[in-house]
Enzyme design. Structure first.
Site, PDB file in Angstrom:
ATOM      1  CE1 TYR A  52      -2.987  -3.064   0.358  1.00 35.01           C
ATOM      2  CE2 TYR A  52      -3.516  -2.425   2.593  1.00 35.01           C
ATOM      3  CZ  TYR A  52      -3.670  -3.280   1.532  1.00 35.01           C
ATOM      4  OH  TYR A  52      -4.531  -4.343   1.647  1.00 35.01           O
ATOM      5  CG  HIS A 110      -0.882  -8.633   0.303  1.00 28.48           C
ATOM      6  ND1 HIS A 110      -0.533  -7.312   0.363  1.00 28.48           N
ATOM      7  CD2 HIS A 110      -2.204  -8.643   0.004  1.00 28.48           C
ATOM      8  CE1 HIS A 110      -1.597  -6.557   0.115  1.00 28.48           C
ATOM      9  NE2 HIS A 110      -2.618  -7.343  -0.106  1.00 28.48           N
TER      10      HIS A 110
HETATM   11  P1  NAP Z   1     -14.357  -1.358   1.125  1.00 27.07           P
HETATM   12  O1  NAP Z   1     -13.883  -1.089   2.489  1.00 27.07           O
HETATM   13  O2  NAP Z   1     -15.331  -2.453   0.899  1.00 27.07           O
HETATM   14  O3  NAP Z   1     -15.001  -0.059   0.482  1.00 27.07           O
HETATM   15  C1  NAP Z   1     -14.395   1.208   0.536  1.00 27.07           C
HETATM   16  C2  NAP Z   1     -15.346   2.173  -0.175  1.00 27.07           C
HETATM   17  O4  NAP Z   1     -16.578   2.229   0.536  1.00 27.07           O
HETATM   18  C3  NAP Z   1     -14.799   3.594  -0.258  1.00 27.07           C
HETATM   19  O5  NAP Z   1     -15.204   4.116  -1.503  1.00 27.07           O
HETATM   20  C4  NAP Z   1     -15.526   4.306   0.877  1.00 27.07           C
HETATM   21  O6  NAP Z   1     -15.752   5.676   0.622  1.00 27.07           O
HETATM   22  C5  NAP Z   1     -16.861   3.572   0.885  1.00 27.07           C
HETATM   23  N1  NAP Z   1     -17.464   3.591   2.233  1.00 27.07           N
HETATM   24  C6  NAP Z   1     -16.841   3.445   3.437  1.00 27.07           C
HETATM   25  N2  NAP Z   1     -17.724   3.509   4.437  1.00 27.07           N
HETATM   26  C7  NAP Z   1     -18.951   3.717   3.874  1.00 27.07           C
HETATM   27  C8  NAP Z   1     -20.238   3.874   4.402  1.00 27.07           C
HETATM   28  N3  NAP Z   1     -20.480   3.837   5.717  1.00 27.07           N
HETATM   29  N4  NAP Z   1     -21.264   4.083   3.519  1.00 27.07           N
HETATM   30  C9  NAP Z   1     -21.051   4.111   2.187  1.00 27.07           C
HETATM   31  N5  NAP Z   1     -19.836   3.947   1.628  1.00 27.07           N
HETATM   32  C10 NAP Z   1     -18.784   3.752   2.467  1.00 27.07           C
HETATM   33  O7  NAP Z   1     -13.137  -1.623   0.111  1.00 27.07           O
HETATM   34  P2  NAP Z   1     -11.576  -1.905   0.166  1.00 27.07           P
HETATM   35  O8  NAP Z   1     -10.794  -0.654   0.381  1.00 27.07           O
HETATM   36  O9  NAP Z   1     -11.288  -2.710  -1.048  1.00 27.07           O
HETATM   37  O10 NAP Z   1     -11.356  -2.888   1.412  1.00 27.07           O
HETATM   38  C11 NAP Z   1     -11.076  -2.438   2.707  1.00 27.07           C
HETATM   39  C12 NAP Z   1      -9.649  -2.768   3.136  1.00 27.07           C
HETATM   40  O11 NAP Z   1      -9.387  -4.155   2.997  1.00 27.07           O
HETATM   41  C13 NAP Z   1      -8.556  -2.108   2.293  1.00 27.07           C
HETATM   42  O12 NAP Z   1      -8.410  -0.741   2.576  1.00 27.07           O
HETATM   43  C14 NAP Z   1      -7.370  -2.961   2.670  1.00 27.07           C
HETATM   44  O13 NAP Z   1      -6.872  -2.560   3.938  1.00 27.07           O
HETATM   45  C15 NAP Z   1      -7.995  -4.350   2.747  1.00 27.07           C
HETATM   46  N6  NAP Z   1      -7.834  -5.142   1.486  1.00 27.07           N
HETATM   47  C16 NAP Z   1      -7.055  -6.258   1.520  1.00 27.07           C
HETATM   48  C17 NAP Z   1      -6.871  -7.017   0.365  1.00 27.07           C
HETATM   49  C18 NAP Z   1      -5.986  -8.239   0.422  1.00 27.07           C
HETATM   50  O14 NAP Z   1      -5.641  -8.772  -0.639  1.00 27.07           O
HETATM   51  N7  NAP Z   1      -5.668  -8.722   1.593  1.00 27.07           N
HETATM   52  C19 NAP Z   1      -7.508  -6.662  -0.838  1.00 27.07           C
HETATM   53  C20 NAP Z   1      -8.327  -5.537  -0.836  1.00 27.07           C
HETATM   54  C21 NAP Z   1      -8.490  -4.795   0.340  1.00 27.07           C
HETATM   55  P3  NAP Z   1     -14.804   6.866   1.198  1.00 27.07           P
HETATM   56  O15 NAP Z   1     -13.414   6.355   1.189  1.00 27.07           O
HETATM   57  O16 NAP Z   1     -15.059   7.982   0.251  1.00 27.07           O
HETATM   58  O17 NAP Z   1     -15.268   7.196   2.592  1.00 27.07           O
END
Ligand code: NAP
Length: 261
Positions: A52, A110
Site C-alpha cells: 500500500y 498478502h
Molecule cells: P471497502 O472497504 O469495501 O469499500 C471502501 C469504499 O466504501 C470507499 O469508496 C468508501 O468511501 C466507501 N465507504 C466506506 N464507508 C462507507 C459507508 N459507511 N457508507 C457508504 N460507503 C462507504 O473496500 P476496500 O478498500 O477494497 O477494502 C477495505 C480494506 O481491505 C482495504 O483498505 C485494505 O486494507 C484491505 N484489502 C485487503 C486485500 C488483500 O488482498 N488482503 C484486498 C483488498 C483490500 P470513502 O473512502 O469515500 O469514505
C-alpha cells in the site's frame, strides 16, 4: 489491549477489535489525517501492507494520535514477490522501519505464490515471530486447501479474504470457525458497490441505520469475523464504528447471507 468502543473478539486468547480501518489508498498527508482522526474516534485496529506504500503514514498517524502503541492492533503484509525467506525478512524489517515500531500484531502473506514453497516462507515468518517482530502470523487470499497446508507448518492466526453480502465464503468460514482462526473480511462494503441492495435497505429502515452499517453488522455478528472497511470521509468513518447498539435477528442474518447464494 484496553477496552474501546469497537468490541473485541477473542481468538486463541488474543483480543482483536472486530472493526478495523482498511488503509489501502489512504496515502500522503490526507491519508495520515484520516488515520489519525480514526484513532481519535476509537478505531484500535489498522490494516496496512508493504504494497500500500503507506506504512510510514500509518506509523506517523499512530504517533500523532497519542494512543498507546500497545492499545492498537496493527497488521501488515509481505507482498507475493517477496516470499523467498531472505526477501521476506528484508520486507518485514523495512515495514517495521517505516512504521517506526518494534513489532506488528499480525504479519500476513498478502497473496499466495506457487513459485516459492509455502513452508519456506512460513518458517521464516515464524522465526520473525520468535524474534518478537510480530505477535502473530497469518495469510491472506488463501482458500481452504492452501490454509490446510499452512496449518501443517505452524499456528496460523488469520486468513484475510474478501467477504461481504455479495461474496459467499461459507466453506472457508466453516473451516476457520472450527479451527478458531481469525477471519478478516476485506472489501466488507464491496468497495462501495452493491450497497443499494433491497434486502439491506429493508433491514436498515427497521434499525434506522444505513445499508453499509447493516453489511458490517452482519459480518461482525458472525463468529471469528472482523471487518476492515476503508473510509476516507469522516461521516463514513463514524458510521462504520456505530454498529454496536443493535443486533440483527437470526432471520435477518439469514436474509443477508442469502443475497450471495
Ligand atoms: P471497502 O472497504 O469495501 O469499500 C471502501 C469504499 O466504501 C470507499 O469508496 C468508501 O468511501 C466507501 N465507504 C466506506 N464507508 C462507507 C459507508 N459507511 N457508507 C457508504 N460507503 C462507504 O473496500 P476496500 O478498500 O477494497 O477494502 C477495505 C480494506 O481491505 C482495504 O483498505 C485494505 O486494507 C484491505 N484489502 C485487503 C486485500 C488483500 O488482498 N488482503 C484486498 C483488498 C483490500 P470513502 O473512502 O469515500 O469514505
Amino acid at each position: 489491549m484496553k477496552q474501546n468502543n469497537t468490541n473485541l473478539i477473542l481468538i486463541k486468547g488474543i483480543k482483536v477489535p472486530s472493526i478495523g480501518l482498511g488503509t489501502w489508498q489512504l496515502n500522503g498527508s490526507a491519508g495520515k489525517k484520516t488515520i489519525t482522526e480514526a484513532l481519535s474516534m476509537g478505531y484500535r485496529h489498522i490494516d496496512t501492507a508493504e504494497m500500500y506504500g503507506n506504512e510510514q503514514v500509518v506509523g506517523e498517524a499512530v504517533k500523532d494520535s497519542g494512543v498507546a502503541r500497545e492499545d492498537i492492533f496493527i497488521t501488515t503484509k509481505v507482498w507475493r514477490t517477496n516470499l523467498e525467506p531472505k526477501q521476506a525478512r528484508k520486507s518485514v524489517e523495512q515495514s517495521l522501519r517505516k512504521l517506526d515500531m518494534d513489532y506488528v500484531d499480525l504479519l500476513l502473506i498478502h497473496w499466495p505464490n506457487e513459485a516459492v514453497p509455502l513452508e519456506k516462507t512460513l518458517h521464516e515468518l515464524f522465526l520473525l515471530k520468535k524474534e518478537g517482530k510480530t505477535k502473530q502470523v497469518g495469510v491472506s487470499n488463501f482458500p481452504v486447501a492452501l490454509l490446510e497446508k499452512a496449518l501443517k507448518v505452524g499456528d496460523i492466526f488469520c486468513d484475510q479474504v474478501e467477504y461481504n453480502p455479495f461474496v459467499s465464503q461459507q466453506k472457508l468460514l466453516h473451516y476457520m470457525k472450527d479451527k478458531d482462526i481469525l477471519f478478516t473480511a476485506y472489501s466488507p462494503l464491496s468497495r462501495g458497490m452493491g450497497i443499494g441492495n433491497n434486502v439491506l435497505k429493508q433491514i436498515s429502515e427497521k434499525y434506522n441505520k444505513t445499508n453499509a452499517q447493516i453489511a458490517l453488522r452482519w459480518l461482525i455478528q458472525q463468529k471469528n469475523v472482523a471487518a476492515i472497511p476503508k473510509a476516507a470521509s469522516m461521516e463514513h468513518l463514524k458510521q462504520n464504528l456505530d454498529i454496536f447498539d443493535f443486533q440483527l435477528t437470526e432471520d435477518e442474518m439469514q436474509q443477508v447471507t442469502g443475497i450471495a447464494l
